[in-house]
Design an enzyme around this catalytic site. Structure first.
Site, PDB file in Angstrom:
ATOM      1  N   LYS A 108       0.846  -1.205   0.000  1.00 37.12           N
ATOM      2  CA  LYS A 108       0.000   0.000   0.000  1.00 37.12           C
ATOM      3  C   LYS A 108       0.881   1.256   0.000  1.00 37.12           C
ATOM      4  CE  LYS A 108      -3.822  -2.416   2.261  1.00 37.12           C
ATOM      5  NZ  LYS A 108      -4.645  -2.666   3.455  1.00 37.12           N
ATOM      6  N   GLN A 114      -4.611  -1.614   9.714  1.00 38.02           N
ATOM      7  CA  GLN A 114      -4.544  -2.930   9.080  1.00 38.02           C
ATOM      8  C   GLN A 114      -5.132  -3.998  10.002  1.00 38.02           C
ATOM      9  OE1 GLN A 114      -3.684  -3.367   5.937  1.00 38.02           O
ATOM     10  NE2 GLN A 114      -3.931  -5.576   5.956  1.00 38.02           N
ATOM     11  N   ASP A 122     -10.992   2.782   4.117  1.00 36.11           N
ATOM     12  CA  ASP A 122     -11.299   1.347   4.077  1.00 36.11           C
ATOM     13  C   ASP A 122     -12.807   1.105   3.985  1.00 36.11           C
ATOM     14  OD1 ASP A 122      -9.183  -0.497   4.027  1.00 36.11           O
ATOM     15  OD2 ASP A 122      -8.683  -0.101   6.129  1.00 36.11           O
TER      16      ASP A 122
HETATM   17  N1  GUN Z   1      -6.943  -6.882   6.178  1.00 37.49           N
HETATM   18  C1  GUN Z   1      -7.294  -7.589   5.086  1.00 37.49           C
HETATM   19  N2  GUN Z   1      -7.832  -6.792   4.142  1.00 37.49           N
HETATM   20  C2  GUN Z   1      -7.820  -5.533   4.640  1.00 37.49           C
HETATM   21  C3  GUN Z   1      -8.233  -4.272   4.125  1.00 37.49           C
HETATM   22  O1  GUN Z   1      -8.752  -4.128   3.021  1.00 37.49           O
HETATM   23  N3  GUN Z   1      -8.027  -3.206   4.968  1.00 37.49           N
HETATM   24  C4  GUN Z   1      -7.493  -3.338   6.206  1.00 37.49           C
HETATM   25  N4  GUN Z   1      -7.362  -2.244   6.954  1.00 37.49           N
HETATM   26  N5  GUN Z   1      -7.098  -4.505   6.704  1.00 37.49           N
HETATM   27  C5  GUN Z   1      -7.261  -5.594   5.926  1.00 37.49           C
END
Ligand code: GUN
Length: 291
Positions: free
Chosen positions: A52, A96, A119
């Site tokens: 990311k 995350q 998100d």
């Molecule tokens: N863990 C797995 N997929 C995601 C996501 O799209 N965002 C976040 N913050 N954590 C995750």
């Protein structure tokens, strides 16, 4: 059978974002800024967050990574989120997941300012999504919708089966596919661990989104000739032949399922890349968010 190529679509999205970001910077003298909080050192989470951050740089965004030990307290994470909420330079905040067991996920997600909730996990964002109002759409289902759009896959009137009811993928995916929109209008069945006759339900599906996290779960006998199959699985499986010591496996038995499909996503190189592209789109949108 046509491969739905995440690399091609994600790169097209990123090219567009680069242009829009230049325009945004020229107009405001400000770079879109994503802040990520990573707690602990789960290998998969480390990889996703690193990707990311790298992708932010690719499209000209600023990013900040805030790391905590797995032993960090809920109070420490709370304080970090509040600080990011108050920081006018930060447009998007992501924490995350999964979080260590002693930290309440709902408490932390609820704290994120909905205008920075890139998100799309905050209850306000979810509520808006359910009502079909403009909002941040969770990145994986959003990325899948962008893929359907890129390949102009007909969805109206189709029977879509979503396997997995997580807040991150399955449930928002089921909502998006059922909405009265160009790449929605499906009749959706949301399946999960307690679903009876899953094989039969899948075998009747025009579109299958497999998001349960069990490598190779969807086998050829569960897939109708001509179906569209979207594989969200990204499980690490031990593989001595790889330098990393593991291979990434999807939820679909690709080798045997692919020949039956009209369209199918590969793993890797499919949905995973789209998730990041969609997150970047949300982050740029957050620069003018009035959600
Ligand atoms: N863990 C797995 N997929 C995601 C996501 O799209 N965002 C976040 N913050 N954590 C995750």
């Amino acid at each position: 059978m046509q491969i739905l190529d995440g690399k091609t679509v994600a790169n097209a999205v990123k090219e567009q974002l680069i242009t829009e970001t230049v325009a945004h910077k020229n107009a405001t003298s400000h770079s879109p800024h994503l802040a990520a909080i990573l707690i602990g050192n789960d290998g998969a989470s480390e990889t996703y967050v690193a990707s990311k951050i790298k992708n932010c740089a690719d499209v000209g965004f600023k990013s900040t990574l805030i790391r905590f030990d797995a032993t960090a307290t809920e109070k420490e994470i709370t304080e970090a989120v509040i600080k990011l909420n108050e920081d006018d330079d930060v447009n998007g905040i992501l924490v995350q997941l999964p979080l260590p067991k002693h930290i309440n996920e709902a408490v932390i997600i609820n704290l994120i300012n909905p205008t920075k909730d890139v998100d799309g996990f905050h209850p306000i964002s979810v509520g808006k999504l359910v009502q079909g109002l403009p909002t941040f759409v969770p990145a994986t289902p959003f990325g899948i919708m962008l893929m359907l759009q890129h390949y102009q896959i007909e969805t109206a009137g189709k029977h879509a089966v979503v396997i997995g009811r997580s807040n991150i993928v399955g449930r928002p995916m089921s909502i998006l596919l059922s909405q009265n929109t160009q790449y929605g209008n499906c009749t959706v069945t949301l399946c999960h661990s307690r679903t009876k006759d899953l094989e039969k339900i899948c075998a009747g599906a025009d579109i299958i989104v497999a998001a349960l996290g069990i490598p190779g779960f969807l086998t050829a006998d569960m897939v109708k000739e001509g179906a569209v199959v979207i594989d969200v699985g990204i499980t690490r499986v031990a593989d001595e032949s790889k330098k990393s010591g593991y291979a990434i496996k999807g939820d679909v038995d690709f080798e045997n399922v692919a020949p039956k499909c009209s369209f199918i996503t590969p793993v890797p190189g499919g949905v995973g890349l789209m998730t990041i592209a969609a997150l970047l789109k949300n982050t740029l949108a957050a620069t003018s968010a009035k959600q």
